[in-house]
Design a protein around this motif. Sequence first.
Motif, mmCIF file in Angstrom:
data_model
loop_
_atom_site.group_PDB
_atom_site.id
_atom_site.type_symbol
_atom_site.label_atom_id
_atom_site.label_comp_id
_atom_site.label_asym_id
_atom_site.label_seq_id
_atom_site.Cartn_x
_atom_site.Cartn_y
_atom_site.Cartn_z
ATOM 1 N N LEU A 187 -17.544 -31.042 24.823
ATOM 2 C CA LEU A 187 -17.052 -31.530 26.103
ATOM 3 C C LEU A 187 -16.562 -32.971 25.991
ATOM 4 O O LEU A 187 -15.610 -33.364 26.664
ATOM 5 C CB LEU A 187 -18.165 -31.439 27.152
ATOM 6 C CG LEU A 187 -17.781 -31.782 28.589
ATOM 7 C CD1 LEU A 187 -16.719 -30.822 29.122
ATOM 8 C CD2 LEU A 187 -19.016 -31.752 29.488
ATOM 9 N N ASP A 188 -17.169 -33.752 25.115
ATOM 10 C CA ASP A 188 -16.808 -35.158 24.975
ATOM 11 C C ASP A 188 -15.443 -35.346 24.321
ATOM 12 O O ASP A 188 -14.746 -36.322 24.600
ATOM 13 C CB ASP A 188 -17.870 -35.903 24.165
ATOM 14 C CG ASP A 188 -19.215 -35.965 24.881
ATOM 15 O OD1 ASP A 188 -19.208 -35.959 26.132
ATOM 16 O OD2 ASP A 188 -20.248 -36.011 24.197
ATOM 17 N N THR A 189 -15.062 -34.433 23.427
ATOM 18 C CA THR A 189 -13.814 -34.604 22.678
ATOM 19 C C THR A 189 -12.725 -33.614 23.080
ATOM 20 O O THR A 189 -11.593 -33.734 22.624
ATOM 21 C CB THR A 189 -14.076 -34.464 21.169
ATOM 22 O OG1 THR A 189 -14.616 -33.158 20.890
ATOM 23 C CG2 THR A 189 -15.067 -35.529 20.694
ATOM 24 N N PHE A 190 -13.067 -32.632 23.902
ATOM 25 C CA PHE A 190 -12.075 -31.621 24.300
ATOM 26 C C PHE A 190 -10.924 -32.288 25.050
ATOM 27 O O PHE A 190 -11.137 -33.031 26.012
ATOM 28 C CB PHE A 190 -12.729 -30.572 25.192
ATOM 29 C CG PHE A 190 -11.808 -29.463 25.599
ATOM 30 C CD1 PHE A 190 -11.509 -28.439 24.718
ATOM 31 C CD2 PHE A 190 -11.238 -29.438 26.865
ATOM 32 C CE1 PHE A 190 -10.663 -27.403 25.092
ATOM 33 C CE2 PHE A 190 -10.394 -28.405 27.244
ATOM 34 C CZ PHE A 190 -10.102 -27.390 26.352
ATOM 35 N N ASN A 191 -9.701 -32.026 24.584
ATOM 36 C CA ASN A 191 -8.532 -32.655 25.191
ATOM 37 C C ASN A 191 -7.978 -31.744 26.280
ATOM 38 O O ASN A 191 -7.176 -30.852 26.039
ATOM 39 C CB ASN A 191 -7.461 -32.937 24.136
ATOM 40 C CG ASN A 191 -6.402 -33.893 24.653
ATOM 41 O OD1 ASN A 191 -5.852 -33.713 25.734
ATOM 42 N ND2 ASN A 191 -6.120 -34.927 23.885
ATOM 43 N N LEU A 192 -8.420 -31.978 27.490
ATOM 44 C CA LEU A 192 -8.058 -31.126 28.618
ATOM 45 C C LEU A 192 -6.568 -31.182 28.910
ATOM 46 O O LEU A 192 -5.937 -30.162 29.202
ATOM 47 C CB LEU A 192 -8.863 -31.540 29.848
ATOM 48 C CG LEU A 192 -8.643 -30.740 31.128
ATOM 49 C CD1 LEU A 192 -8.999 -29.271 30.919
ATOM 50 C CD2 LEU A 192 -9.474 -31.335 32.267
ATOM 51 N N GLU A 193 -5.980 -32.364 28.820
ATOM 52 C CA GLU A 193 -4.554 -32.512 29.130
ATOM 53 C C GLU A 193 -3.701 -31.682 28.182
ATOM 54 O O GLU A 193 -2.791 -30.963 28.607
ATOM 55 C CB GLU A 193 -4.154 -33.978 29.064
ATOM 56 C CG GLU A 193 -2.698 -34.228 29.440
ATOM 57 C CD GLU A 193 -2.311 -35.689 29.365
ATOM 58 O OE1 GLU A 193 -1.165 -36.011 29.697
ATOM 59 O OE2 GLU A 193 -3.158 -36.506 28.958
ATOM 60 N N ALA A 194 -3.993 -31.769 26.884
ATOM 61 C CA ALA A 194 -3.219 -31.010 25.903
ATOM 62 C C ALA A 194 -3.439 -29.508 26.075
ATOM 63 O O ALA A 194 -2.505 -28.711 25.971
ATOM 64 C CB ALA A 194 -3.604 -31.440 24.494
ATOM 65 N N PHE A 195 -4.693 -29.109 26.341
ATOM 66 C CA PHE A 195 -4.998 -27.689 26.520
ATOM 67 C C PHE A 195 -4.213 -27.107 27.679
ATOM 68 O O PHE A 195 -3.589 -26.034 27.559
ATOM 69 C CB PHE A 195 -6.498 -27.510 26.743
ATOM 70 C CG PHE A 195 -6.927 -26.064 26.868
ATOM 71 C CD1 PHE A 195 -7.311 -25.348 25.758
ATOM 72 C CD2 PHE A 195 -6.934 -25.429 28.109
ATOM 73 C CE1 PHE A 195 -7.699 -24.020 25.869
ATOM 74 C CE2 PHE A 195 -7.314 -24.099 28.231
ATOM 75 C CZ PHE A 195 -7.699 -23.398 27.113
ATOM 76 N N GLU A 196 -4.221 -27.787 28.821
ATOM 77 C CA GLU A 196 -3.532 -27.268 29.997
ATOM 78 C C GLU A 196 -2.017 -27.315 29.828
ATOM 79 O O GLU A 196 -1.307 -26.478 30.385
ATOM 80 C CB GLU A 196 -3.972 -28.047 31.234
ATOM 81 C CG GLU A 196 -5.421 -27.795 31.604
ATOM 82 C CD GLU A 196 -5.869 -28.504 32.863
ATOM 83 O OE1 GLU A 196 -6.843 -28.029 33.491
ATOM 84 O OE2 GLU A 196 -5.254 -29.518 33.243
ATOM 85 N N GLU A 197 -1.525 -28.282 29.074
ATOM 86 C CA GLU A 197 -0.091 -28.338 28.791
ATOM 87 C C GLU A 197 0.351 -27.126 27.987
ATOM 88 O O GLU A 197 1.343 -26.466 28.291
ATOM 89 C CB GLU A 197 0.228 -29.618 28.019
ATOM 90 C CG GLU A 197 1.693 -29.769 27.611
ATOM 91 C CD GLU A 197 2.574 -30.309 28.711
ATOM 92 O OE1 GLU A 197 3.809 -30.255 28.548
ATOM 93 O OE2 GLU A 197 2.035 -30.776 29.730
ATOM 94 N N LEU A 198 -0.411 -26.798 26.952
ATOM 95 C CA LEU A 198 -0.023 -25.716 26.051
ATOM 96 C C LEU A 198 -0.275 -24.334 26.643
ATOM 97 O O LEU A 198 0.445 -23.388 26.318
ATOM 98 C CB LEU A 198 -0.782 -25.847 24.729
ATOM 99 C CG LEU A 198 -0.329 -26.984 23.816
ATOM 100 C CD1 LEU A 198 -1.294 -27.169 22.668
ATOM 101 C CD2 LEU A 198 1.077 -26.706 23.275
ATOM 102 N N GLU A 199 -1.291 -24.186 27.499
ATOM 103 C CA GLU A 199 -1.570 -22.858 28.047
ATOM 104 C C GLU A 199 -0.601 -22.469 29.155
ATOM 105 O O GLU A 199 -0.576 -21.317 29.590
ATOM 106 C CB GLU A 199 -3.000 -22.772 28.564
ATOM 107 C CG GLU A 199 -3.258 -23.486 29.867
ATOM 108 C CD GLU A 199 -4.597 -23.117 30.495
ATOM 109 O OE1 GLU A 199 -5.235 -22.167 30.009
ATOM 110 O OE2 GLU A 199 -4.994 -23.781 31.472
#
Length: 275
Positions: free
Chosen positions: A209-221
């Motif tokens: 949870l500390d390192t998960f890149n939410l912005e990149a994940f949501e951009e790519l999905e």
Amino acid sequence: PKSILAKMGAKLPSIAKHRRSDVVIDDNIAAVRDVTPNIEIGRVRTRLSHSTIYPLIPGKLYIAFHPSQQFTLNEIKRRSDLFFFSTDLHERYVPFCKDFGPVSCGIMSRFVPYVRSKETHPCLRGRPLVYYTDMDESNQANAAVLLGAYMMLEHKMSAVDAARAFEHTPYFPFAAFRDASGMPSDFGITLENCLRGLEKAMNVGWYSLDTFNLEAFEELEDPQNGDVSLIGDKFVAFRGPRETADHDQWVCSPTFYTSLFKELGVTAVVRLNEA
């Protein structure tokens, strides 16, 4: 998408901002939204005493199943010693066919800080939290996954213990998740299966949870950006490309993926389906 890797390198806030305000704390009074399900796949369940709350972490976190917004408002007035809250995150899974979940790591990474913010809010100290969902079985199953993940990530519970916390609820075992096809499913993915998968990803370093890149994940999905899921730093999963859209505006071409995969460092592609 332009400069995906640059976005992946950006440092994200430790607590993600929720997109929609569903519960507002104002002088210890909660104003709640309607939780009418937006997924039509699940069946509605009706058996239980709706006023019952079920402990997940006794004294701290509970789950409840509410049939309507008015019922929730009545419960808030009746039980001022509790804090009832909910989100639309357990409703956000977008089905491909007959599938209904589980929700993604991105949604989970929004949910956990959101619940943490309630648990640590100074106005709520000493008040047990009650997360409520509705009577749709797909929403119940996804809510259980999110709450189980919260107990693992915030309270360091094992996958088995987090799943067992739901055993005394009236809808356990929840609806088993299935494959994303229109054919009859000959297997089911249980709540414990999902939480064990999260536990494995945590143990091998694929998810934190500390390192998960939410912005990149949501951009790519986003289907417009390839419908790609990052799995740690070793794999990506993606929707099969097509040369022509075939009336599906969200299908990307092989050329699109070639450019994206070069940027992501992908060197080999394994095909698992027939088309």
